[in-house]
Design a protein around this motif. Structure first.
Motif, PDB file in Angstrom:
ATOM      1  N   SER A  88       4.055  -0.443  -1.255  1.00 44.24           N
ATOM      2  CA  SER A  88       3.006  -0.032  -0.309  1.00 44.24           C
ATOM      3  C   SER A  88       3.594   0.747   0.858  1.00 44.24           C
ATOM      4  O   SER A  88       3.023   1.745   1.312  1.00 44.24           O
ATOM      5  CB  SER A  88       2.254  -1.256   0.236  1.00 44.24           C
ATOM      6  OG  SER A  88       1.673  -1.989  -0.803  1.00 44.24           O
ATOM      7  N   THR A  89       4.756   0.297   1.357  1.00 40.00           N
ATOM      8  CA  THR A  89       5.399   0.963   2.500  1.00 40.00           C
ATOM      9  C   THR A  89       5.783   2.398   2.160  1.00 40.00           C
ATOM     10  O   THR A  89       5.517   3.330   2.923  1.00 40.00           O
ATOM     11  CB  THR A  89       6.657   0.190   2.943  1.00 40.00           C
ATOM     12  OG1 THR A  89       6.267  -1.133   3.316  1.00 40.00           O
ATOM     13  CG2 THR A  89       7.330   0.864   4.124  1.00 40.00           C
ATOM     14  N   ALA A 101       2.782   4.593   1.875  1.00 38.89           N
ATOM     15  CA  ALA A 101       2.295   4.992   3.202  1.00 38.89           C
ATOM     16  C   ALA A 101       3.152   6.111   3.787  1.00 38.89           C
ATOM     17  O   ALA A 101       2.646   7.051   4.408  1.00 38.89           O
ATOM     18  CB  ALA A 101       2.293   3.788   4.144  1.00 38.89           C
ATOM     19  N   LEU A 102       4.477   6.023   3.567  1.00 35.56           N
ATOM     20  CA  LEU A 102       5.378   7.069   4.062  1.00 35.56           C
ATOM     21  C   LEU A 102       5.071   8.414   3.403  1.00 35.56           C
ATOM     22  O   LEU A 102       5.120   9.462   4.045  1.00 35.56           O
ATOM     23  CB  LEU A 102       6.837   6.690   3.792  1.00 35.56           C
ATOM     24  CG  LEU A 102       7.437   5.610   4.694  1.00 35.56           C
ATOM     25  CD1 LEU A 102       8.832   5.228   4.205  1.00 35.56           C
ATOM     26  CD2 LEU A 102       7.495   6.084   6.143  1.00 35.56           C
ATOM     27  N   ALA A 131      -0.211   2.384   8.656  1.00 36.59           N
ATOM     28  CA  ALA A 131       1.087   1.866   8.195  1.00 36.59           C
ATOM     29  C   ALA A 131       1.640   0.777   9.112  1.00 36.59           C
ATOM     30  O   ALA A 131       2.298  -0.159   8.653  1.00 36.59           O
ATOM     31  CB  ALA A 131       2.091   3.013   8.079  1.00 36.59           C
ATOM     32  N   THR A 132       1.368   0.848  10.414  1.00 42.37           N
ATOM     33  CA  THR A 132       1.929  -0.136  11.359  1.00 42.37           C
ATOM     34  C   THR A 132       1.023  -1.340  11.571  1.00 42.37           C
ATOM     35  O   THR A 132       1.507  -2.463  11.747  1.00 42.37           O
ATOM     36  CB  THR A 132       2.216   0.519  12.725  1.00 42.37           C
ATOM     37  OG1 THR A 132       1.027   1.165  13.201  1.00 42.37           O
ATOM     38  CG2 THR A 132       3.324   1.545  12.613  1.00 42.37           C
ATOM     39  N   SER A 150      -1.451  -2.510   9.383  1.00 42.46           N
ATOM     40  CA  SER A 150      -1.729  -3.277   8.156  1.00 42.46           C
ATOM     41  C   SER A 150      -0.807  -4.484   7.968  1.00 42.46           C
ATOM     42  O   SER A 150      -1.295  -5.586   7.664  1.00 42.46           O
ATOM     43  CB  SER A 150      -1.644  -2.368   6.926  1.00 42.46           C
ATOM     44  OG  SER A 150      -2.733  -1.495   6.896  1.00 42.46           O
TER      45      SER A 150
END
Length: 505
Positions: free
Chosen positions: A140-141, A144-145, A312-313, A315
């Motif tokens: 997921s990270t 998002a990036l 991203a931050t 969630s």
């Protein structure tokens, strides 16, 4: 990643890169749309189809892709989807006219439907309960990036006139993923998978296609045209038949028994309305920034970063919150903040360009990002928490399909609204210019190109400047209408959460 086996490392690398293909393709292409429209000389309707041709097949076949993977092997279906996606990307990049591009985008959507569900399924198959959560977190990270990189990359390439490279980038990534998965990741399938619901798959595809075609083409033909009425009528009727079929078929694609849960039903309704608002409004934002406000493609991509960064931050923080307090409150408050973000768009009008970003577009992007950051993790948790463990895969597939279908319907419906509104404003204001009839007709004909509309060269300089201002003001008016509808949809999703969502016991 040192604690993972070689198979698990390759599983993570290949699935992350595969999902990155889809994320980069989508987010980068949105910012490049104005450049693409200009070079390919697309009308407003064709521009809608560039996004919807892909999204239509992706949404309609997403659950089919997941079911095929369970039946015939996740790696096999994934790789078939990957090959189709990459070949279609190549054709998109080489397309010389609108027809070639739109057909290739449709096949790209089919490839994405086979590829996307397999990514998480393969990941889940090679990680146990102890490390699956961490692996999905990494997946997921990085996804998002890629969402952050996409708009910047798209803006940079479009600014240099290289929007086609967005499609070509998929090829080397696809080759790496193909051989990595083929030789390093063992095949997996669901031993208890049932027969594919072919009837359901055909019905839902035809239904969505009918509704999407009807509303997208209505801006050219008019809502009362027989083709439009027949298309929308067939689409709606087919979707009703699809719903009825799911009661009768032994192994339905969308088991209606899941909707006996009030929370599951509410979460999916909320997904439908909130993602309609998100997809419908944000489709027009790059067009506004670049064509109307005078942003460069790179600055347009950078300007939208607050949305992705906030999601991203926030969630991960919401994941901790819902473990302690539950998911109901965030699903009520989040959409309210998103609605406030859409409303603030209407206060901007025609700005002084990128130099005024911090006092104009920064606030709506920030509010939308904060609101969606609050919503994303609780929404997924609500969907998963409202069904028993045996149905988690199906529930996730349904919710993903609802989100994708929301995007298709939003761009079709709000796109038709925007084009109608734009043309209506142009006709009304052109008639006040006091110029000869033929010149008026040429200005109105040019409105078919939407934000790419330009005054004919035959006009004198003063009239051309007036016409250019008319086109800009007409777009801003239609854009304000779109974001007001998006605001109402977000408010409706908050109300649905308030009435239906219950915290898990």
């Amino acid at each position: 990643m040192s604690s993972y086996s070689t198979t698990q490392k390759w599983t993570l690398i290949t699935t992350i890169m595969a999902s990155s293909l889809v994320f980069i393709d989508g987010s980068a292409l949105n910012v490049a749309l104005p450049a693409l429209q200009k070079e390919m000389e697309l009308t407003g309707t064709q521009l809608l189809w560039v996004i919807n041709g892909y999204a239509l097949f992706l949404s309609a076949l997403l659950m089919v892709g997941g079911a095929l993977g369970d039946l015939y092997g996740r790696n096999r279906i994934f790789l078939i989807g990957l090959v189709l996606f990459s070949i279609s990307s190549l054709v998109c990049g080489l397309a010389q006219n609108a027809s070639q591009l739109l057909v290739a985008r449709g096949f790209q959507g089919i490839g994405g439907a086979l590829l996307t569900p397999g990514s998480l399924s393969i990941l889940s198959a090679h990680f146990n309960n102890e490390n699956r959560g961490k692996a999905i977190g990494l997946w997921s990270t990085f996804s998002a990036l890629m969402g952050i990189i996409g708009p910047i990359l798209g803006g940079w390439l479009a600014g240099m006139g290289y929007w086609r490279v967005i499609f070509f980038l998929n090829i080397p990534l696809s080759i790496f993923v193909f051989f990595g998965l083929l030789y390093k990741v063992p095949e997996s399938k669901n031993a208890s998978a049932k027969k594919l619901d072919v009837v359901g798959a055909v019905l839902v595809t035809l239904g969505l296609a009918g509704v999407t075609f009807g509303f997208t083409e209505s801006s050219d033909l008019g809502f009362q045209h027989p083709v439009i009425l027949m298309s929308v009528g067939i689409g709606i009727t087919t979707l009703i038949i699809f719903t009825y079929s799911q009661k009768r078929i032994r192994n339905p694609m969308m088991p209606l028994s899941l909707f006996q849960s009030k929370t599951f039903t509410g979460a999916n309704l909320m997904t439908l309305f909130l993602y309609m608002a998100m997809s419908g409004a944000l489709f027009f934002v790059p067009l506004n920034l670049i064509q109307i406000q005078g942003y460069s493609e790179v600055k347009a991509g950078l300007s939208m970063l607050p949305i992705i960064i906030c999601i991203a931050t926030i969630s991960p923080l919401m994941g901790k919150y819902i473990d302690q307090k539950g998911y109901r409150l965030p699903l009520i408050i989040g959409p309210l903040i998103v609605a406030a973000g859409y409303f603030t768009f209407t206060l901007i009008g025609i700005s002084e360009g990128a130099s005024s970003y911090w006092s104009t577009f920064m606030l709506p992007f920030l509010l939308i990002g904060i609101g969606m950051g609050i919503v994303v993790a609780p929404l997924t948790t609500a969907v998963m928490g409202s069904v028993n463990e045996a149905n988690i895969g199906v529930a996730s597939g349904i919710n993903n399909t609802v989100a994708r279908a929301a995007s298709v319907l939003a761009i079709a419906l709000l796109g038709a609204f925007a084009l109608f509104s734009f043309k209506g404003e142009v006709i009304e204001k052109v008639e006040t210019l006091g110029i000869e009839q033929r010149a008026q007709e040429l200005l109105i004909e040019e409105a078919e190109d939407f934000t790419a509309a330009k005054p004919p060269l035959s006009l004198d300089k003063e009239t051309a400047l007036q016409a250019q201002q008319i086109y800009k003001e007409a777009f801003v008016s239609s854009f304000d209408g779109v974001v007001i509808i998006a605001m109402l949809l977000a408010l409706l999703s908050s109300l649905i959460s308030f009435l239906t969502i219950k915290n898990q016991d």
